[in-house]
Design a protein around this motif. Sequence first.
Motif, mmCIF file in Angstrom:
data_model
loop_
_atom_site.group_PDB
_atom_site.id
_atom_site.type_symbol
_atom_site.label_atom_id
_atom_site.label_comp_id
_atom_site.label_asym_id
_atom_site.label_seq_id
_atom_site.Cartn_x
_atom_site.Cartn_y
_atom_site.Cartn_z
ATOM 1 N N VAL A 157 -8.953 8.778 9.585
ATOM 2 C CA VAL A 157 -9.140 10.086 8.963
ATOM 3 C C VAL A 157 -9.985 10.945 9.901
ATOM 4 O O VAL A 157 -10.954 10.464 10.497
ATOM 5 C CB VAL A 157 -9.850 9.966 7.587
ATOM 6 C CG1 VAL A 157 -10.102 11.329 6.983
ATOM 7 C CG2 VAL A 157 -9.033 9.108 6.652
ATOM 8 N N CYS A 159 -11.275 15.355 10.748
ATOM 9 C CA CYS A 159 -11.420 16.709 10.191
ATOM 10 C C CYS A 159 -10.228 17.556 10.595
ATOM 11 O O CYS A 159 -9.616 17.338 11.647
ATOM 12 C CB CYS A 159 -12.700 17.366 10.713
ATOM 13 S SG CYS A 159 -14.232 16.633 10.106
ATOM 14 N N SER A 184 -4.975 11.471 7.241
ATOM 15 C CA SER A 184 -5.497 12.585 6.451
ATOM 16 C C SER A 184 -6.418 13.438 7.320
ATOM 17 O O SER A 184 -7.148 12.911 8.167
ATOM 18 C CB SER A 184 -6.270 12.059 5.229
ATOM 19 O OG SER A 184 -6.871 13.120 4.508
ATOM 20 N N GLU A 185 -6.366 14.746 7.108
ATOM 21 C CA GLU A 185 -7.270 15.678 7.792
ATOM 22 C C GLU A 185 -8.079 16.424 6.733
ATOM 23 O O GLU A 185 -7.506 17.111 5.881
ATOM 24 C CB GLU A 185 -6.489 16.653 8.665
ATOM 25 C CG GLU A 185 -5.770 15.981 9.824
ATOM 26 C CD GLU A 185 -5.065 16.982 10.731
ATOM 27 O OE1 GLU A 185 -4.837 18.140 10.284
ATOM 28 O OE2 GLU A 185 -4.756 16.616 11.886
ATOM 29 N N GLU A 186 -9.389 16.270 6.796
ATOM 30 C CA GLU A 186 -10.274 16.785 5.753
ATOM 31 C C GLU A 186 -10.909 18.119 6.136
ATOM 32 O O GLU A 186 -10.952 18.502 7.299
ATOM 33 C CB GLU A 186 -11.364 15.753 5.449
ATOM 34 C CG GLU A 186 -10.827 14.372 5.088
ATOM 35 C CD GLU A 186 -9.972 14.393 3.837
ATOM 36 O OE1 GLU A 186 -10.294 15.141 2.897
ATOM 37 O OE2 GLU A 186 -8.960 13.653 3.795
ATOM 38 N N GLN A 187 -11.440 18.816 5.118
ATOM 39 C CA GLN A 187 -12.018 20.145 5.310
ATOM 40 C C GLN A 187 -13.513 20.122 5.629
ATOM 41 O O GLN A 187 -14.115 21.169 5.866
ATOM 42 C CB GLN A 187 -11.785 21.003 4.068
ATOM 43 C CG GLN A 187 -10.328 21.336 3.825
ATOM 44 C CD GLN A 187 -9.701 22.056 5.016
ATOM 45 O OE1 GLN A 187 -10.245 23.027 5.536
ATOM 46 N NE2 GLN A 187 -8.534 21.573 5.445
ATOM 47 N N SER A 188 -14.115 18.933 5.636
ATOM 48 C CA SER A 188 -15.515 18.818 6.037
ATOM 49 C C SER A 188 -15.767 17.408 6.546
ATOM 50 O O SER A 188 -15.056 16.458 6.181
ATOM 51 C CB SER A 188 -16.469 19.125 4.873
ATOM 52 O OG SER A 188 -16.493 18.063 3.940
ATOM 53 N N ASP A 191 -16.404 14.800 3.895
ATOM 54 C CA ASP A 191 -15.200 14.266 3.250
ATOM 55 C C ASP A 191 -14.615 13.111 4.060
ATOM 56 O O ASP A 191 -14.134 12.112 3.501
ATOM 57 C CB ASP A 191 -14.153 15.364 3.077
ATOM 58 C CG ASP A 191 -14.548 16.400 2.033
ATOM 59 O OD1 ASP A 191 -15.412 16.084 1.198
ATOM 60 O OD2 ASP A 191 -13.994 17.519 2.066
ATOM 61 N N VAL A 192 -14.644 13.250 5.381
ATOM 62 C CA VAL A 192 -14.172 12.160 6.248
ATOM 63 C C VAL A 192 -15.043 10.924 6.038
ATOM 64 O O VAL A 192 -14.545 9.807 5.854
ATOM 65 C CB VAL A 192 -14.212 12.585 7.734
ATOM 66 C CG1 VAL A 192 -13.863 11.391 8.635
ATOM 67 C CG2 VAL A 192 -13.241 13.737 7.988
ATOM 68 N N LYS A 195 -14.307 9.107 2.804
ATOM 69 C CA LYS A 195 -13.090 8.284 2.811
ATOM 70 C C LYS A 195 -13.353 6.898 3.396
ATOM 71 O O LYS A 195 -12.823 5.888 2.910
ATOM 72 C CB LYS A 195 -12.002 8.984 3.647
ATOM 73 C CG LYS A 195 -11.486 10.288 3.058
ATOM 74 C CD LYS A 195 -10.361 10.063 2.076
ATOM 75 C CE LYS A 195 -9.718 11.382 1.696
ATOM 76 N NZ LYS A 195 -8.615 11.204 0.739
ATOM 77 N N GLN A 200 -11.030 4.121 1.558
ATOM 78 C CA GLN A 200 -9.725 4.780 1.627
ATOM 79 C C GLN A 200 -9.232 4.924 3.062
ATOM 80 O O GLN A 200 -8.072 5.267 3.280
ATOM 81 C CB GLN A 200 -9.808 6.161 0.963
ATOM 82 C CG GLN A 200 -10.145 6.128 -0.521
ATOM 83 C CD GLN A 200 -10.239 7.520 -1.105
ATOM 84 O OE1 GLN A 200 -9.249 8.243 -1.195
ATOM 85 N NE2 GLN A 200 -11.440 7.906 -1.511
ATOM 86 N N GLY A 204 -13.075 6.817 10.738
ATOM 87 C CA GLY A 204 -13.095 8.277 10.705
ATOM 88 C C GLY A 204 -13.939 8.800 11.847
ATOM 89 O O GLY A 204 -14.915 8.164 12.266
#
Length: 271
Positions: A157, A159, A184-188, A191-192, A195, A200, A204
């Motif tokens: 994962v 950002c 997955s690419e997260e917005q902060s 959040d990474v 995960k 999950q 990261g």
Amino acid sequence: MTTHVRNAALLITVVTLAALGLAGCSTSTGSGADTSASASGTATDGPTGKITVFAAASLQQTFTTLGDQYEAAHPGTTIAFSFAGSSDLVTQIRNGAPADVFASADEANMDKIVKTDVAAGSPEDFATNVLEIAVAPGNPKKITDLDDLTSSDVQLVTCAAPVPCGAATAKVEQATGIDLSPVSEEQSVTDVLGKVESGQADAGLVYVTDVQGADGKVDGVPFDASSKAVNTYPIGVLKGASNPDLAKAFTAYVRSDAGRKVLAAAGFGAP
């Protein structure tokens, strides 16, 4: 008669000297109280009131500490925070969100604020940060370098590109020629980290400071190419700030020796 006058005069003199002695003791006690207050680090002057600081998600722990310290040293002040990805904060500020100060995790997002004429004056750099691979405690996938993140057996994962940690990831990919394929690419960056902490994701790309602040919930794997993408953090007062004097005072505090001490303890580098 003369003896009575003499005795009366003597009595008046004694009473006067006693009063002066009490006054002297009172003055001495007051001076001691002032010294005690000064020694406690509590400021008795400076701006009061409240400001709202919009700050990058990777600053949550350090800025919360700095806000608490500033409030304790300056009675009558309140430092409120809104933490999120820097790119999201830029959008909120441009849309009129009531922010007094903006602290970005990179210069690119601060430049957007400056170019849209939202900044009051020139922002100033206060810290730097680099990426690290966050993995589950014990590193069950035996990840040792960036190359290992390309394995089909590793759920990675990162950002999203507009977020500073995503932009740093892209720089690392370009510098190494390694093409990462995150699930997955997260917005902060938080959040990474979340995960990986929750299981999950196997790994990261986050900041060194995020791994250090995770309190053992993840392990960190450093990699040499992280030096190819050093993020510089700027901070600045925004136009329309509700309390510009307090906003300036807090930004100065972040950049002070006391502020840098807190940032260094969290793993941030000097600007």
